[in-house]
Design a protein around this motif. Structure first.
Motif, PDB file in Angstrom:
ATOM      1  N   MET A 197      16.516  10.220 -29.897  1.00 50.85           N
ATOM      2  CA  MET A 197      16.453   9.280 -28.786  1.00 50.85           C
ATOM      3  C   MET A 197      17.837   8.775 -28.410  1.00 50.85           C
ATOM      4  N   ALA A 198      18.717   8.683 -29.405  1.00 49.01           N
ATOM      5  CA  ALA A 198      20.065   8.181 -29.131  1.00 49.01           C
ATOM      6  C   ALA A 198      20.825   9.097 -28.186  1.00 49.01           C
ATOM      7  N   ALA A 199      20.474  10.373 -28.164  1.00 48.79           N
ATOM      8  CA  ALA A 199      21.172  11.326 -27.299  1.00 48.79           C
ATOM      9  C   ALA A 199      20.534  11.441 -25.920  1.00 48.79           C
ATOM     10  N   ALA A 200      19.402  10.758 -25.708  1.00 45.31           N
ATOM     11  CA  ALA A 200      18.690  10.874 -24.433  1.00 45.31           C
ATOM     12  C   ALA A 200      19.451  10.159 -23.333  1.00 45.31           C
ATOM     13  N   HIS A 201      19.402  10.734 -22.119  1.00 46.32           N
ATOM     14  CA  HIS A 201      20.081  10.147 -20.969  1.00 46.32           C
ATOM     15  C   HIS A 201      19.126   9.435 -20.022  1.00 46.32           C
ATOM     16  N   THR A 202      17.829   9.733 -20.127  1.00 46.92           N
ATOM     17  CA  THR A 202      16.855   9.139 -19.221  1.00 46.92           C
ATOM     18  C   THR A 202      15.665   8.635 -20.026  1.00 46.92           C
ATOM     19  N   PRO A 203      14.870   7.702 -19.470  1.00 45.15           N
ATOM     20  CA  PRO A 203      13.659   7.249 -20.162  1.00 45.15           C
ATOM     21  C   PRO A 203      12.700   8.388 -20.487  1.00 45.15           C
ATOM     22  N   ARG A 204      12.610   9.382 -19.600  1.00 42.48           N
ATOM     23  CA  ARG A 204      11.723  10.516 -19.875  1.00 42.48           C
ATOM     24  C   ARG A 204      12.195  11.290 -21.099  1.00 42.48           C
ATOM     25  N   GLU A 205      13.491  11.569 -21.176  1.00 42.94           N
ATOM     26  CA  GLU A 205      14.038  12.280 -22.334  1.00 42.94           C
ATOM     27  C   GLU A 205      13.831  11.464 -23.609  1.00 42.94           C
ATOM     28  N   SER A 206      13.999  10.167 -23.512  1.00 49.52           N
ATOM     29  CA  SER A 206      13.824   9.292 -24.665  1.00 49.52           C
ATOM     30  C   SER A 206      12.387   9.326 -25.166  1.00 49.52           C
ATOM     31  N   ALA A 207      11.427   9.229 -24.251  1.00 51.98           N
ATOM     32  CA  ALA A 207      10.016   9.262 -24.637  1.00 51.98           C
ATOM     33  C   ALA A 207       9.647  10.608 -25.243  1.00 51.98           C
ATOM     34  N   HIS A 208      10.198  11.688 -24.687  1.00 48.94           N
ATOM     35  CA  HIS A 208       9.907  13.023 -25.208  1.00 48.94           C
ATOM     36  C   HIS A 208      10.438  13.168 -26.627  1.00 48.94           C
ATOM     37  N   ALA A 209      11.659  12.717 -26.863  1.00 45.76           N
ATOM     38  CA  ALA A 209      12.241  12.798 -28.209  1.00 45.76           C
ATOM     39  C   ALA A 209      11.425  11.979 -29.206  1.00 45.76           C
ATOM     40  N   ALA A 210      10.992  10.792 -28.782  1.00 47.11           N
ATOM     41  CA  ALA A 210      10.198   9.940 -29.663  1.00 47.11           C
ATOM     42  C   ALA A 210       8.864  10.598 -30.011  1.00 47.11           C
ATOM     43  N   ALA A 211       8.175  11.138 -29.005  1.00 49.92           N
ATOM     44  CA  ALA A 211       6.875  11.752 -29.253  1.00 49.92           C
ATOM     45  C   ALA A 211       6.997  12.950 -30.189  1.00 49.92           C
ATOM     46  N   GLN A 212       8.032  13.755 -29.985  1.00 48.63           N
ATOM     47  CA  GLN A 212       8.234  14.914 -30.863  1.00 48.63           C
ATOM     48  C   GLN A 212       8.501  14.467 -32.301  1.00 48.63           C
ATOM     49  N   GLY A 213       9.362  13.485 -32.446  1.00 50.74           N
ATOM     50  CA  GLY A 213       9.710  13.018 -33.794  1.00 50.74           C
ATOM     51  C   GLY A 213       8.531  12.392 -34.510  1.00 50.74           C
ATOM     52  N   VAL A 214       7.748  11.592 -33.809  1.00 50.43           N
ATOM     53  CA  VAL A 214       6.598  10.926 -34.420  1.00 50.43           C
ATOM     54  C   VAL A 214       5.521  11.933 -34.801  1.00 50.43           C
ATOM     55  N   ARG A 215       5.284  12.916 -33.927  1.00 53.96           N
ATOM     56  CA  ARG A 215       4.282  13.945 -34.241  1.00 53.96           C
ATOM     57  C   ARG A 215       4.635  14.675 -35.527  1.00 53.96           C
ATOM     58  N   GLN A 216       5.897  15.036 -35.665  1.00 54.48           N
ATOM     59  CA  GLN A 216       6.331  15.753 -36.866  1.00 54.48           C
ATOM     60  C   GLN A 216       6.259  14.855 -38.096  1.00 54.48           C
ATOM     61  N   ALA A 217       6.687  13.598 -37.941  1.00 58.52           N
ATOM     62  CA  ALA A 217       6.707  12.691 -39.090  1.00 58.52           C
ATOM     63  C   ALA A 217       5.305  12.416 -39.621  1.00 58.52           C
ATOM     64  N   LEU A 218       4.317  12.349 -38.734  1.00 60.00           N
ATOM     65  CA  LEU A 218       2.944  12.043 -39.150  1.00 60.00           C
ATOM     66  C   LEU A 218       2.089  13.291 -39.345  1.00 60.00           C
ATOM     67  N   GLY A 219       2.680  14.463 -39.166  1.00 57.93           N
ATOM     68  CA  GLY A 219       1.924  15.693 -39.358  1.00 57.93           C
ATOM     69  C   GLY A 219       0.803  15.858 -38.356  1.00 57.93           C
ATOM     70  N   GLY A 220       1.030  15.443 -37.120  1.00 57.78           N
ATOM     71  CA  GLY A 220       0.012  15.565 -36.090  1.00 57.78           C
ATOM     72  C   GLY A 220       0.131  16.869 -35.330  1.00 57.78           C
ATOM     73  N   SER A 221      -0.953  17.245 -34.676  1.00 51.93           N
ATOM     74  CA  SER A 221      -0.922  18.429 -33.818  1.00 51.93           C
ATOM     75  C   SER A 221      -0.572  18.070 -32.376  1.00 51.93           C
ATOM     76  N   PHE A 222      -0.668  16.785 -32.085  1.00 54.39           N
ATOM     77  CA  PHE A 222      -0.458  16.313 -30.714  1.00 54.39           C
ATOM     78  C   PHE A 222       0.049  14.873 -30.764  1.00 54.39           C
ATOM     79  N   ALA A 223       0.915  14.521 -29.787  1.00 57.02           N
ATOM     80  CA  ALA A 223       1.377  13.133 -29.678  1.00 57.02           C
ATOM     81  C   ALA A 223       1.620  12.804 -28.217  1.00 57.02           C
ATOM     82  N   ALA A 224       1.459  11.541 -27.898  1.00 60.69           N
ATOM     83  CA  ALA A 224       1.699  11.069 -26.529  1.00 60.69           C
ATOM     84  C   ALA A 224       2.284   9.666 -26.587  1.00 60.69           C
ATOM     85  N   ILE A 225       3.052   9.349 -25.551  1.00 59.30           N
ATOM     86  CA  ILE A 225       3.549   7.983 -25.379  1.00 59.30           C
ATOM     87  C   ILE A 225       3.128   7.521 -23.993  1.00 59.30           C
ATOM     88  N   SER A 226       2.530   6.330 -23.947  1.00 59.79           N
ATOM     89  CA  SER A 226       2.050   5.761 -22.699  1.00 59.79           C
ATOM     90  C   SER A 226       2.686   4.395 -22.475  1.00 59.79           C
TER      91      SER A 226
END
Length: 368
Positions: free
Chosen positions: A1-30
């Protein structure tokens, strides 16, 4: 997220990281859009079901269908407690609820899990500046281990990290906005014009796109400042800025800017020169109707007119500035257009090419 330039990039980085950390098959940020009463999905990552998109344009849900994101946040932690995540499953009976879980069984979430082939999800509130901002959602496939309390607690921590990253991205976005915005009028500033003009001239050189610059000098500002005070002068600048913005909207994709002091401009990319001149005339008429000031002097320079080669933004600025100077000297209530009175022998072009008659815009001393 620290490398993101836009809110969309930031949300995408967060969702990817959280999905991997929790071992999920899917993640979303709303995000909770309070004014619309909706949870708007910013990003979906992982295994997408039918109808789901990575960056959905219109996926949102009425917040009344998910009252826990509102009621839970306000009732559970607004008084000083900490927000915590909870687990939903696709089972017929609701998952057992502990003291830290979030209220009643949510039929909408359970139905969505079943419809999309997911067995469970963990939901964590995202809190920003002490207020509910949105939610983090992570799901697992049917048949995979169900999230437990430890997973929910970890999701709460990840939501707090996500909130910190979103806050940083929003601060950076605001800093970028301020760097390219005039504080008084809300229009673009000179830095934004220079960047956009460089890009526009690249299009002109590569695809012969018409680039036009309308430079405006607001008449009578000094007299208003001296006789009625700077607060009234600022009001004149704001009112003219609104008029400029309105006229700029008549030309799709046009940038309206305050260059500094009483100098403004429109930068149009694409519309024919005649359309730009017509809007410049409308601008003169509307400025003349303001109850403050004494109208505006307007000069136009366009690559769609016979002004010779335009190899730099400085060249176009000098031509538009010289046209504006001619309009001001003549007290003209109409725009003066470079190149329309003799081609390259046009008096405006000769004035722009004179070495010492008019300074280039980067050397101009703006008036307050």
């Amino acid at each position: 997220m620290a490398a993101a330039h836009t809110p969309r990039e930031s949300a995408h980085a967060a969702a990817q990281g959280v999905r991997q950390a929790l071992g999920g098959s899917f993640a979303a940020i709303s995000k909770w859009e309070r004014e619309l009463g909706k949870l708007r999905v910013l990003v979906n990552v992982g295994e997408l079901a039918d109808g789901e998109e990575e960056f959905p344009e219109g996926e949102s849900y009425p917040v009344h269908e998910f009252p826990e994101i509102v009621g839970f946040l306000h009732e559970q932690w607004a008084g000083g407690g900490e927000p915590s995540a909870w687990v939903e499953t696709a089972e017929t009976d609701p998952a057992p609820r502990g003291p830290g879980d979030a209220g009643p069984y949510n039929h909408q979430r359970v139905a969505a899990l079943r419809r999309r082939g997911r067995g469970c999800c963990v939901v964590a509130p995202i809190v920003l500046h002490g207020r509910a901002w949105g939610e983090l959602y992570v799901a697992r496939r049917t048949g995979e281990p169900v999230f437990d309390r430890a997973d929910a607690d970890f999701a709460s921590v990840l939501a707090a990290v996500t909130a910190a990253g979103i806050a940083q991205t929003e601060r950076l976005a605001e800093a970028r906005r301020l760097a390219f915005t005039d504080a008084l009028t809300g229009l673009a500033n000179r830095r934004a014009v220079d960047m956009r003009l460089d890009e526009a001239l690249e299009l002109h050189r590569g695809a012969d796109v018409v680039v036009s610059l309308v430079v405006c000098d607001l008449n009578g500002l000094k007299r208003v400042n001296d006789s009625r005070g700077h607060a009234v002068g600022d009001r004149l600048l704001e009112r003219f800025g609104s008029v400029l913005s309105l006229c700029g909207a008549m030309l799709p994709g046009t940038l309206a800017a305050r260059l500094g002091g009483d100098e403004f401009c429109l930068l149009a990319v694409g519309p024919p020169a005649d359309e730009v001149v017509k809007v410049a005339g409308e601008l003169c008429d509307r400025a003349g109707e303001l109850d403050l000031g004494e109208g505006v002097a307007v000069g136009v320079a366009s690559t769609g007119d016979p002004i010779g080669p335009v190899r730099s933004g400085r060249r176009l600025f000098r031509l538009a500035d010289a046209a504006q100077y001619k309009a001001k000297a003549a007290g003209s209530g109409e725009p003066v257009v470079a190149g329309r009175h003799g081609g390259e022998d046009d008096p405006v072009i000769r004035l722009a090419d004179a070495p010492d008659r008019r300074p280039g815009p980067e050397r101009r001393r703006f008036r307050r």
